[in-house]
Design a protein around this motif. Structure first.
Motif, PDB file in Angstrom:
ATOM      1  N   THR A 204       0.836  -1.193   0.000  1.00 30.11           N
ATOM      2  CA  THR A 204       0.000   0.000   0.000  1.00 30.11           C
ATOM      3  C   THR A 204       0.875   1.248   0.000  1.00 30.11           C
ATOM      4  O   THR A 204       1.968   1.259   0.578  1.00 30.11           O
ATOM      5  N   VAL A 205       0.407   2.298  -0.661  1.00 33.72           N
ATOM      6  CA  VAL A 205       1.050   3.616  -0.580  1.00 33.72           C
ATOM      7  C   VAL A 205      -0.040   4.599  -0.174  1.00 33.72           C
ATOM      8  O   VAL A 205      -1.070   4.697  -0.833  1.00 33.72           O
ATOM      9  N   GLU A 206       0.184   5.284   0.944  1.00 34.39           N
ATOM     10  CA  GLU A 206      -0.868   6.092   1.547  1.00 34.39           C
ATOM     11  C   GLU A 206      -0.331   7.435   2.017  1.00 34.39           C
ATOM     12  O   GLU A 206       0.860   7.589   2.291  1.00 34.39           O
ATOM     13  N   ASP A 207      -1.222   8.403   2.113  1.00 32.94           N
ATOM     14  CA  ASP A 207      -0.868   9.724   2.619  1.00 32.94           C
ATOM     15  C   ASP A 207      -2.032  10.288   3.422  1.00 32.94           C
ATOM     16  O   ASP A 207      -2.939  10.894   2.864  1.00 32.94           O
ATOM     17  N   PRO A 208      -2.006  10.097   4.756  1.00 33.44           N
ATOM     18  CA  PRO A 208      -1.007   9.355   5.516  1.00 33.44           C
ATOM     19  C   PRO A 208      -1.441   7.904   5.685  1.00 33.44           C
ATOM     20  O   PRO A 208      -2.533   7.520   5.258  1.00 33.44           O
ATOM     21  N   ILE A 209      -0.566   7.112   6.332  1.00 33.58           N
ATOM     22  CA  ILE A 209      -0.958   5.755   6.720  1.00 33.58           C
ATOM     23  C   ILE A 209      -1.884   5.889   7.919  1.00 33.58           C
ATOM     24  O   ILE A 209      -1.461   6.280   9.002  1.00 33.58           O
ATOM     25  N   GLU A 210      -3.167   5.610   7.713  1.00 35.17           N
ATOM     26  CA  GLU A 210      -4.133   5.829   8.784  1.00 35.17           C
ATOM     27  C   GLU A 210      -4.159   4.670   9.775  1.00 35.17           C
ATOM     28  O   GLU A 210      -4.316   4.874  10.970  1.00 35.17           O
ATOM     29  N   ASN A 216       2.244  -9.158   7.077  1.00 34.13           N
ATOM     30  CA  ASN A 216       2.090  -9.607   5.685  1.00 34.13           C
ATOM     31  C   ASN A 216       1.704  -8.524   4.686  1.00 34.13           C
ATOM     32  O   ASN A 216       1.531  -8.814   3.506  1.00 34.13           O
ATOM     33  N   ILE A 217       1.554  -7.283   5.122  1.00 37.49           N
ATOM     34  CA  ILE A 217       1.233  -6.202   4.193  1.00 37.49           C
ATOM     35  C   ILE A 217       2.237  -5.068   4.393  1.00 37.49           C
ATOM     36  O   ILE A 217       2.413  -4.579   5.513  1.00 37.49           O
ATOM     37  N   ALA A 218       2.922  -4.671   3.299  1.00 35.20           N
ATOM     38  CA  ALA A 218       3.917  -3.601   3.366  1.00 35.20           C
ATOM     39  C   ALA A 218       3.228  -2.266   3.083  1.00 35.20           C
ATOM     40  O   ALA A 218       2.561  -2.111   2.060  1.00 35.20           O
ATOM     41  N   GLN A 219       3.388  -1.313   3.996  1.00 31.51           N
ATOM     42  CA  GLN A 219       2.764   0.001   3.851  1.00 31.51           C
ATOM     43  C   GLN A 219       3.844   1.073   3.731  1.00 31.51           C
ATOM     44  O   GLN A 219       4.814   1.082   4.494  1.00 31.51           O
ATOM     45  N   VAL A 220       3.653   1.993   2.801  1.00 32.18           N
ATOM     46  CA  VAL A 220       4.625   3.065   2.551  1.00 32.18           C
ATOM     47  C   VAL A 220       3.936   4.411   2.693  1.00 32.18           C
ATOM     48  O   VAL A 220       2.850   4.627   2.147  1.00 32.18           O
ATOM     49  N   GLN A 221       4.575   5.305   3.436  1.00 30.07           N
ATOM     50  CA  GLN A 221       4.060   6.652   3.645  1.00 30.07           C
ATOM     51  C   GLN A 221       4.583   7.589   2.556  1.00 30.07           C
ATOM     52  O   GLN A 221       5.773   7.619   2.263  1.00 30.07           O
ATOM     53  N   VAL A 222       3.696   8.356   1.935  1.00 32.86           N
ATOM     54  CA  VAL A 222       4.104   9.344   0.938  1.00 32.86           C
ATOM     55  C   VAL A 222       4.810  10.509   1.633  1.00 32.86           C
ATOM     56  O   VAL A 222       4.387  10.958   2.696  1.00 32.86           O
ATOM     57  N   THR A 223       5.907  10.977   1.044  1.00 31.68           N
ATOM     58  CA  THR A 223       6.626  12.154   1.537  1.00 31.68           C
ATOM     59  C   THR A 223       6.883  13.093   0.367  1.00 31.68           C
ATOM     60  O   THR A 223       6.527  12.796  -0.780  1.00 31.68           O
ATOM     61  N   GLY A 246      -3.545   5.109  -2.061  1.00 28.26           N
ATOM     62  CA  GLY A 246      -4.461   5.925  -1.278  1.00 28.26           C
ATOM     63  C   GLY A 246      -5.360   6.811  -2.107  1.00 28.26           C
ATOM     64  O   GLY A 246      -6.545   6.939  -1.838  1.00 28.26           O
ATOM     65  N   GLU A 247      -4.798   7.434  -3.143  1.00 29.30           N
ATOM     66  CA  GLU A 247      -5.602   8.317  -3.986  1.00 29.30           C
ATOM     67  C   GLU A 247      -4.890   8.539  -5.312  1.00 29.30           C
ATOM     68  O   GLU A 247      -3.676   8.709  -5.352  1.00 29.30           O
TER      69      GLU A 247
END
Length: 421
Positions: A204-210, A216-223, A246-247
């Motif tokens: 997942t790529v999210e802004d922000p990681i809520e 088992n799931i890799a999450q990446v925060q947008v910067t 995320g969007e």
């Protein structure tokens, strides 16, 4: 000043505490437990968590700092602070969020971590300079909310069946649309929860990681340095099976998402459009080729949230003439429907509503609909094709829920009349 916030939070160290993260280490935020500012901040958070608040607004006014909670999508004023207390309260919150407390002329964003009754929670904080001082808004992020069951979102049976088939597909593009606060993220998280993360590589790529997944799931925060397009390109070199974005904010993100869907990956994302059919035109506006949209689109789900009638005080209700005209209820529907409305009680704080449920519409990428998309048609043409396939709008779903007594015609009008007219 509201006495709820004026009282010092005795025993708060056991019930509630703010957490500071420094150098990968977590520790309790310092502060004199008996100070007024510490007690006010702790009580603001505890009252919010105990009442199911999603957002906390600290609004500066000429002679006070107003405190407002958003509950079930509606803002309620819950108290005021005198101006002499406001600076200390804002300073503690900004410090907890990792903001600069000496910066009062520029917007700032941050994240606050906390513990309440043994639960780990966080909130997304945004500070904005305004005429009378800094306005602080905090969105509470509760990991428990991430564990929502897909079957309990309120999807009608036919929409749930179509959506379940779509997210079970091996590749393609799936979109959820709606305005901010319409439950899109909850739907996507609930969808990921039914996928087999043990045998599929989900990123997942999210802004922000809520909300943080346990495993088992890799999450990446947008910067600023790692925007959506850059992270998505990197994902494609990570052997993904499922990619949650995320969007889709820009043409580059959409182009990469479409290419990923065409090359064997399942891509789930969100867009801001009024309804499912408008999403096609929005993607064309974002420079996507109609034939590529047709080739990759699996499903488009549009949704809103409406408040549920309070189970304790709801009672039979007769729709008004204006509601009947606006929602176009037929005499048969009025006779068949079981309309209800909460009269207000202590359980729902005299609002008549408690909790929320989704109203939905879905477009499936059938061969006929894809053929229509490829010809870059108008909205009216796409709507006609969808109607031939039995497409039901959010207004239809909202009317059905009002006729079943789940919500009121007034709530349905508030949620969807902007797209029904």
């Amino acid at each position: 000043m509201n006495t709820d916030y004026a009282q010092t939070n005795f025993g708060a160290a056991k019930r509630f505490r703010l957490i500071i993260r420094e150098g990968g280490q977590s520790r309790e935020m310092g502060g004199d437990d008996m100070s007024i500012a510490v007690g006010i901040v702790d009580n603001i958070f505890m009252n919010a968590l105990e009442t199911g608040t999603s957002d906390i607004h600290l609004q500066p006014e000429r002679d006070q700092l107003r405190i407002r909670y958003r509950q079930d999508g509606i803002l309620h004023s819950t108290g005021e602070l005198p101006l002499e207390q406001a600076p200390n309260v804002l300073a503690r919150l900004k410090l907890a969020a990792g903001m600069r407390i000496d910066e009062q002329r520029e917007p700032q964003d941050g994240r606050i971590d906390m513990e309440y009754l043994g639960r780990r929670l966080s909130c997304r904080a945004s500070c904005l300079p305004s005429l009378n001082g800094e306005k602080l808004v905090m969105r509470i992020l509760d990991p428990q909310a991430m564990k929502v069951d897909l079957t309990k979102l309120g999807m009608p049976e036919d929409i749930y069946t179509k959506w379940s088939r779509a997210i079970a597909a091996p590749y393609g593009l799936i979109l959820v649309t709606g305005p901010t606060g319409s439950g899109k993220t909850s739907t996507l998280y609930a969808s990921l929860n039914v996928m087999d993360a043990k045998t599929r590589n989900i990123v997942t790529v999210e802004d922000p990681i809520e909300y943080e997944y346990e495993k088992n799931i890799a999450q990446v925060q947008v910067t600023e340095k790692m925007g959506f397009p850059r992270v998505m390109r990197s994902f494609l070199r990570q052997d993904p099976d499922v990619m949650l974005v995320g969007e889709m904010r820009d043409p580059a993100s959409l182009a990469i998402g479409i290419q990923a869907g065409l090359t064997g990956h399942l891509v789930l994302s969100t867009l801001h459009t009024n309804n499912a059919i408008e999403t096609i035109g929005r993607m064309v506006d974002m420079e996507a080729e109609p034939y590529l949209i047709a080739g990759v689109c699996l499903a488009i789900l549009a949704q809103r949230l409406v408040r549920l009638n309070c189970a304790k005080c709801r009672q039979p209700y007769k729709p008004t003439e204006d509601e009947i005209a606006a929602l176009k209820f037929t005499p048969e529907e009025l006779e068949k429907g079981t309309f209800m409305k909460g009269k207000g009680c202590a359980e729902c704080k005299s609002t008549g509503y408690k909790g929320r449920i989704g109203i939905f519409e879905i477009i499936i990428g059938t061969p006929e609909f894809k053929a229509a998309i490829a010809e870059n048609p108008t909205f009216a043409v796409l709507a006609e094709v969808a109607k031939r396939q039995g497409h039901r709008t959010m207004l239809d779903d909202g009317k059905a829920k009002a006729m079943s007594g789940w919500t009121t015609p007034e709530e349905v009008m508030r949620a969807v009349m902007t797209v029904a007219l």
